[in-house]
Write a protein that holds these residues in place. Structure first.
Motif: not given
Length: 275
Positions: A241-243, A247-253
């Motif tokens: 879940a953390q991974a 990944q979702a946060a990196q995609a938004r950035r």
């Protein structure tokens, strides 16, 4: 099979008194009434004939198979089979385990244990509900007499997927289930196990090797029995879940940075999107 009636003479009346006896099959007979009983004390139901080789109740003598203890279920741990825990968020935003999926090759079997009344019939009700859901989604469904009794074979539309000429894509799905002692075990088979006869037996074997642990605590009929996972798997789920969150946060950035540089979505600042 059910033993014979034992008789003794009543000292007061002189008449023969019928005495209940237990036969080798665990059946109790009294007079002309015979009620077969399982070793766990539950009456044998008509639906029990559909699970003569499993799935099993925890009070029955199940074949020796290495299984993972998941609270209300013990699922087989066969080589080549991946055990996945299915979770969903409740209204409070907390994750809740709603089922377990056994993946073997190109076949996926999701299983869910539900509380049920002592009498049979809950699986019949579930099939009708599933039939209505599939039809409502635009799919096709028919009842079939399978290994575990009545089941549903369906073509279920895959959301957002169409052919080149715009036709809706659908996947073959089998809905299987059995009524046990105060429980119902429901299975959903997808992939090759729902379409290829030579692979169906493997999925059915996994389903048959499951042991359901109903417990003595009261649970309303049709309610999902609690599924728990070992601490090691809980830690793996938390890391996964953390991974995913990272990944979702990196995609938004990345999307924000590309938007700031004037790049097209999925592309680079210096050129078109890369395949």
């Amino acid at each position: 099979m059910f033993g014979r009636r034992g008789k003794k003479r009543d000292k007061n009346t002189g008449h023969e008194e019928q005495k209940p006896r237990e036969g080798a099959a665990g059946a109790v007979s009294f007079g002309n009434e015979v009620e077969p009983v399982r070793s766990g004390g539950e009456p044998v139901k008509e639906a029990d004939r559909h699970r003569a080789t499993g799935p099993w109740d925890s009070r029955e003598e199940a074949p020796e198979v290495k299984r993972m203890d998941l609270g209300s279920m013990k699922v087989p741990m066969e080589q080549g089979t991946d055990i996945q825990v299915n979770v969903a968020q409740d209204r409070q935003g907390k994750q809740k385990i709603i089922g377990v999926t056994l993946v073997r090759g190109k076949t996926a079997l999701q299983v869910q244990p539900f509380a049920a009344p002592k009498s049979s019939g809950l699986w019949d009700e579930m099939r009708e509900e599933l039939r209505e859901q599939v039809v409502k989604q635009g799919g096709k469904v028919e009842e079939h007499d399978g290994t575990f009794g009545p089941e549903l074979k369906a073509l279920v539309p895959v959301p957002g997927r169409t052919t080149e000429d715009g036709k809706q894509l659908a996947q073959r799905v089998r809905f299987i289930g059995v009524d046990g002692p105060r429980w119902v075990l429901r299975g959903v088979i997808r992939g090759e196990g729902a379409a290829k006869p030579e692979v169906m037996a493997e999925a059915e074997k996994l389903f048959a090797d499951i042991v359901v642990v109903r417990g003595d605590h009261p649970v309303p009929p049709s309610e999902l029995l609690p599924i728990t996972v070992p601490k090691q798997i809980q830690e793996q789920m938390a890391k996964a879940a953390q991974a995913r969150a990272a990944q979702a946060a990196q995609a938004r950035r990345d999307a924000a940075r590309q938007a700031g540089n004037g790049a097209a979505p999925g592309g680079t600042p210096d050129g078109p999107a890369q395949a």
